[in-house]
Design a protein around this motif. Structure first.
Motif, mmCIF file in Angstrom:
data_model
loop_
_atom_site.group_PDB
_atom_site.id
_atom_site.type_symbol
_atom_site.label_atom_id
_atom_site.label_comp_id
_atom_site.label_asym_id
_atom_site.label_seq_id
_atom_site.Cartn_x
_atom_site.Cartn_y
_atom_site.Cartn_z
ATOM 1 N N ASP A 40 0.817 -1.216 0.000
ATOM 2 C CA ASP A 40 0.000 0.000 0.000
ATOM 3 C C ASP A 40 0.850 1.265 0.000
ATOM 4 O O ASP A 40 0.598 2.215 0.750
ATOM 5 N N TYR A 41 1.870 1.265 -0.858
ATOM 6 C CA TYR A 41 2.681 2.461 -1.062
ATOM 7 C C TYR A 41 1.937 3.339 -2.050
ATOM 8 O O TYR A 41 2.253 3.443 -3.230
ATOM 9 N N THR A 42 0.872 3.989 -1.550
ATOM 10 C CA THR A 42 -0.042 4.772 -2.373
ATOM 11 C C THR A 42 -0.172 6.178 -1.801
ATOM 12 O O THR A 42 0.172 6.426 -0.641
ATOM 13 N N GLU A 43 -0.693 7.089 -2.612
ATOM 14 C CA GLU A 43 -0.848 8.474 -2.155
ATOM 15 C C GLU A 43 -1.694 8.587 -0.892
ATOM 16 O O GLU A 43 -1.287 9.256 0.067
ATOM 17 N N PRO A 44 -2.875 7.954 -0.823
ATOM 18 C CA PRO A 44 -3.669 8.085 0.410
ATOM 19 C C PRO A 44 -2.961 7.521 1.640
ATOM 20 O O PRO A 44 -3.014 8.126 2.724
ATOM 21 N N ASN A 45 -2.315 6.378 1.477
ATOM 22 C CA ASN A 45 -1.659 5.755 2.632
ATOM 23 C C ASN A 45 -0.443 6.557 3.075
ATOM 24 O O ASN A 45 -0.180 6.685 4.285
ATOM 25 N N LEU A 46 0.304 7.107 2.120
ATOM 26 C CA LEU A 46 1.478 7.893 2.495
ATOM 27 C C LEU A 46 1.065 9.196 3.171
ATOM 28 O O LEU A 46 1.748 9.683 4.067
ATOM 29 N N ARG A 47 -0.051 9.746 2.720
ATOM 30 C CA ARG A 47 -0.553 10.954 3.367
ATOM 31 C C ARG A 47 -0.868 10.658 4.843
ATOM 32 O O ARG A 47 -0.618 11.479 5.729
ATOM 33 N N LYS A 48 -1.406 9.460 5.084
ATOM 34 C CA LYS A 48 -1.713 9.063 6.466
ATOM 35 C C LYS A 48 -0.424 8.916 7.274
ATOM 36 O O LYS A 48 -0.345 9.347 8.432
ATOM 37 N N HIS A 49 0.586 8.331 6.663
ATOM 38 C CA HIS A 49 1.858 8.131 7.367
ATOM 39 C C HIS A 49 2.580 9.443 7.645
ATOM 40 O O HIS A 49 3.199 9.605 8.694
ATOM 41 N N VAL B 68 6.781 0.293 5.092
ATOM 42 C CA VAL B 68 6.436 1.560 4.453
ATOM 43 C C VAL B 68 7.337 2.679 4.946
ATOM 44 O O VAL B 68 7.823 3.500 4.148
#
Length: 488
Positions: A21-30, A57
């Motif tokens: 899940d190296y995706t824009e939404p997930n990275l924004r959460k991180h 991640v």
């Protein structure tokens, strides 16, 4: 230097990033916010804290977002050995003496793609041939792209190749070009990494690499900054003022198929005693293309210089010299303002139209469809250039039209204060209308000809048909051009 992986290994690497899940939404959460590490923002401490917990991640974020090294021992506990080997083989990572694994590129998830580029530290280190990450201008142009089927698409000045990746979805073949050899290598790598096998990447200046070829679509986000220096290939060029953008506009038609579009972001200078429209209008003279020029932001030279200096240099000790150089350049050439915008051209035989206007800054919805609809509107008006022809069309309000009524309280009743037609997608154009006009427009539902609708309206209003017809046809022409009315 990035190294092409095999198709099989590229897919393995891509699938791994998808699975974790190296995706824009997930990275924004991180990260809390998708901002890049920046000395001016002084956000590295926060980003390090947000990625401090050992995880796969966070390890990847520290490499490919923050740009910091990590030990092999730390990494091997979190990254599968075969993936680590591919990251090293591809050149995304390099191993230093002592076992530290150092990122050699950024790797960002953008619009469903994995895109490698240089890290922002390259600007601070004066890396003149750096490959810029997909930035807001590239995303902006991508939103406007005409996403109809294209036999061939040209991405002129491809950089990281993000526009090519998008165009590959609706094009049989995409050609991506760049003067910067590092960008050429990067775009090839990104095409392979994302499984886009219909992208051809070639090197060279402007249209030289595609001499003799024609395209259904040309997309270009060229190095258009208007500056006295030419340090960075990704944003600056050696031509005087806005000469590069003018050159591309003049040369593009020779590379377009009939009916083909060119879409280009640009900046142009406004000189003393010359309206801002005139300079860009000259670029379009004799091109054999219809054109729509959408002006966005305008800045005076002082504001523009300060903005560019802050953007391109973190060394405040040079500010005075840089600013003096910028302002001397602008004053000597009589620059009063600098405008940015989007130019859309369509090659078409016959008498061409040119539409130059300032547009709202926050468009929404399917912008490529809006571009096509705008050119179709001009086609409709050209095909129905007499009253008799226009009376025969079946007008209807477009699906994105809304009618707004604002009322105020008067003597215990609501009284209409304003009546407005508004577009809720594309550019949010709006138009004030009178009550009788609103009553007429709602009857334009595509079931009757304009002549029939006007006759019925004149009868209901008890007004002379000739007068009503002249006024309604004038209004229909305006509303068609602006996108409020289409033909059923």
């Amino acid at each position: 230097m990035l190294q092409l992986l095999s198709h099989h290994d590229s897919r393995r690497l891509r699938v791994f990033f998808e699975e974790i899940d190296y995706t824009e939404p997930n990275l924004r959460k991180h990260l809390g916010a998708p901002e890049l590490p920046s000395r001016s923002l002084r956000n590295m401490a926060r980003l390090l804290d947000r990625t401090s917990e050992p995880s796969t991640v966070n390890t990847l974020l520290r490499w490919f977002w923050l740009g910091i090294a990590q030990t092999r021992a730390q990494s091997e506990d979190l990254i599968p050995s075969e993936i680590l080997a591919l990251l090293l083989q591809s050149g995304l990572l390099a191993e230093e003496e002592g076992g530290n694994l150092v990122p050699a590129a950024m790797l960002l998830p953008i619009e469903g793609y994995l895109v490698a580029s240089d890290h922002p530290i390259g600007i601070e280190n004066k890396q003149v041939e750096m490959v810029l990450w997909p930035n807001p201008t590239s995303k902006f142009l991508s939103r406007f792209a005409v996403r109809r089927h294209a036999r061939t698409t040209l991405d002129l000045g491809t950089g990281s190749g993000i526009l090519s990746l998008g165009a590959a979805q609706y094009s049989d073949h995409v050609v991506a070009t760049d003067l910067n050899e590092r960008a050429v290598d990067c775009a090839r790598f990104n095409a392979r990494l994302n499984g886009a096998e219909n992208i051809e990447v070639v090197s060279g200046d402007c249209f030289a690499p595609v001499a003799g070829r024609r395209f259904d679509l040309i997309l270009s986000n060229p190095p258009f900054f208007i500056t006295p220096q030419t340090e960075y290939l990704f944003c600056e060029n050696t031509m005087e003022l806005d000469g590069l953008c003018r050159r591309l506009v003049k040369e593009a038609p020779a590379y377009l198929n009939e009916g083909g579009y060119m879409q280009m972001l640009c900046e142009w200078a406004q000189l003393k005693e010359q309206p801002w429209q005139e300079r860009v209008a000259e670029w379009l003279e004799g091109t054999g293309c219809d054109a729509w020029v959408m002006k966005g932001l305008s800045q005076d030279p002082e504001e523009y210089a300060q903005h560019r200096i802050k953007e391109m240099s973190n060394d405040s000790s040079r500010d005075n010299d840089l600013y003096t150089g910028y302002m001397s350049y602008y004053r000597h050439r009589g620059v009063e303002a600098i405008h940015d915008g989007l130019i859309v051209m369509r090659r078409r035989e016959g008498q061409n139209f040119v539409r130059i206007e300032e547009v709202p800054t926050r468009p929404g919805g399917e912008l490529g469809e809006m571009v096509l609809a705008t050119f179709s509107a001009h086609d409709l008006l050209r095909a129905n250039d007499t009253d008799d022809k226009l009376l025969a069309i079946r007008p209807r309000l477009a699906d994105n039209v809304r009618f707004e009524q604002v009322c105020k309280p008067v003597k215990s009743q609501w009284q209409a204060e304003t009546l407005t037609l508004r577009l809720i997608s594309g550019f949010p154009f709006h138009m004030a209308v009178q009550p009788l006009v609103a009553e007429f427009l709602v009857t334009c539902d595509g079931t009757r000809t304009a002549e029939e609708a006007i006759a019925a309206f004149a009868a209901s209003a008890g007004a002379p048909l000739a007068t009503v017809q002249a006024e309604c046809l004038s209004m229909i022409r305006k509303l068609v051009e602006r996108g409020f009315i289409i033909a059923a």
